[in-house]
Design an enzyme around this catalytic site. Structure first.
Site, mmCIF file in Angstrom:
data_model
loop_
_atom_site.group_PDB
_atom_site.id
_atom_site.type_symbol
_atom_site.label_atom_id
_atom_site.label_comp_id
_atom_site.label_asym_id
_atom_site.label_seq_id
_atom_site.Cartn_x
_atom_site.Cartn_y
_atom_site.Cartn_z
ATOM 1 N N ASN A 146 91.654 66.521 -1.527
ATOM 2 C CA ASN A 146 92.969 66.795 -0.967
ATOM 3 C C ASN A 146 93.998 66.927 -2.079
ATOM 4 O OD1 ASN A 146 93.517 67.097 1.879
ATOM 5 N ND2 ASN A 146 92.644 65.067 2.198
ATOM 6 N N ASP A 197 97.095 62.791 1.467
ATOM 7 C CA ASP A 197 96.604 64.018 2.088
ATOM 8 C C ASP A 197 97.188 65.208 1.328
ATOM 9 O OD1 ASP A 197 95.564 65.967 3.968
ATOM 10 O OD2 ASP A 197 95.430 64.349 5.414
#
Length: 290
Positions: A146, A197
């Site tokens: 990510n 993320d």
């Protein structure tokens, strides 16, 4: 107006990969699990949904007629007018257990693409580099790649394995986006709530990270110091993108993936896409060189 507003009411099980095309003033994003591509012009009152034959996680612009999709089978060229897909570069196409995940275009036109296990199996994923027909494996053995993003001059790349909780930085060739050194720790997030993320880097080199599971969007200086946390109205924000005139706004996708029915009652906006009320000094994504 609140600090964060709903940009689009479409509910995605796993909203991801937002990207903005200034040529058509349109935001694109994906529902990975739902196999949908969603597009919405900035001034529109509703979006347009495109069903996809494969799981896709990110989209980039090639030119005025074509886009590039990162999918569970590899990179597909998408014709904007018809939606037709043509396989350009297989990536783990023979492995049904993995799919694409986070991806972003380097200022030099390279596409960094993450893959992961569909059930987040440990060490099943990787990050690849693609440019002008050449594919290279950069970082194997990752679990949930990510936060792929780049400094404005292309000299630094950032990425994480969300399962480890460390955001890395690595020196890159500014011309082609290939790493030229070993990664070092940029942010150690192992003892913080939520998980790292998707990320973007603004014109000042500040990194904006969606913190999955913690209802937050964090801002870091180029030195890795967190200077701001923006409260998000959903527990699982997934990825930000700069949008609008001058790349001056930020949208953030979200997800209801892995939530129970009770969890969803307590998180009624989960899966929608949001826009920050403020203006920022963002950057437009470059076109990918295929």
């Amino acid at each position: 107006m609140s600090a964060v507003d709903v940009f689009d009411d479409t509910v995605c099980e796993l909203g991801e990969g937002p990207s903005y095309d200034p040529g058509v003033d349109t935001v694109f994003w994906l529902d990975i699990v739902g196999r949908k591509l969603i597009e919405r012009p900035m001034g529109a009152t509703e979006c347009r949904l495109h069903e996809l034959p494969v799981m896709a996680s990110a989209i980039a612009s090639i030119d005025t007629d074509r886009q590039l999709l990162a999918t569970e089978k590899g990179l597909y060229v998408r014709r904007r007018a018809s939606g037709a897909l043509d396989l350009l570069q297989p990536i783990e196409a023979d492995n049904d257990a993995t799919r694409s995940n986070d991806a972003r275009v380097h200022p030099g036109g390279a596409f960094w693409i993450g893959t992961m296990g569909k059930k987040a199996e440990r060490h099943a994923g990787a990050i690849y580099w693609y440019r002008r027909g050449e594919l290279r494996l950069l970082y194997p053995g990752l679990t949930v790649p990510n936060s792929i993003c780049f400094s404005p001059d292309g000299a630094i790349a950032y990425f994480t394995d969300s399962a480890k909780g460390i955001l890395f930085r690595v020196a890159c060739d500014p011309e082609d986006g290939r790493p030229v050194a070993e990664p070092s720790i940029f942010v150690d997030h192992r003892h913080q709530p939520g998980g790292l993320d998707g990320s973007i880097v603004d014109a000042d080199g500040q990194l904006w990270n969606a913190r999955w599971g913690a209802a937050a969007l964090d801002v870091y200086t180029p030195q890795g110091k967190r200077i701001e946390t923006i409260d998000m109205p959903v527990r699982q924000p997934s990825c930000p993108a700069f949008v609008g005139a001058g790349a001056s706004r930020i949208v953030v996708t979200s997800a209801w993936e892995n939530m129970s029915a009770q969890d969803r009652v307590g998180d009624p906006l989960a899966g929608k896409t949001f826009i920050l009320a403020r203006t920022v000094r963002g950057r437009f994504e470059p076109a990918v060189l295929i």
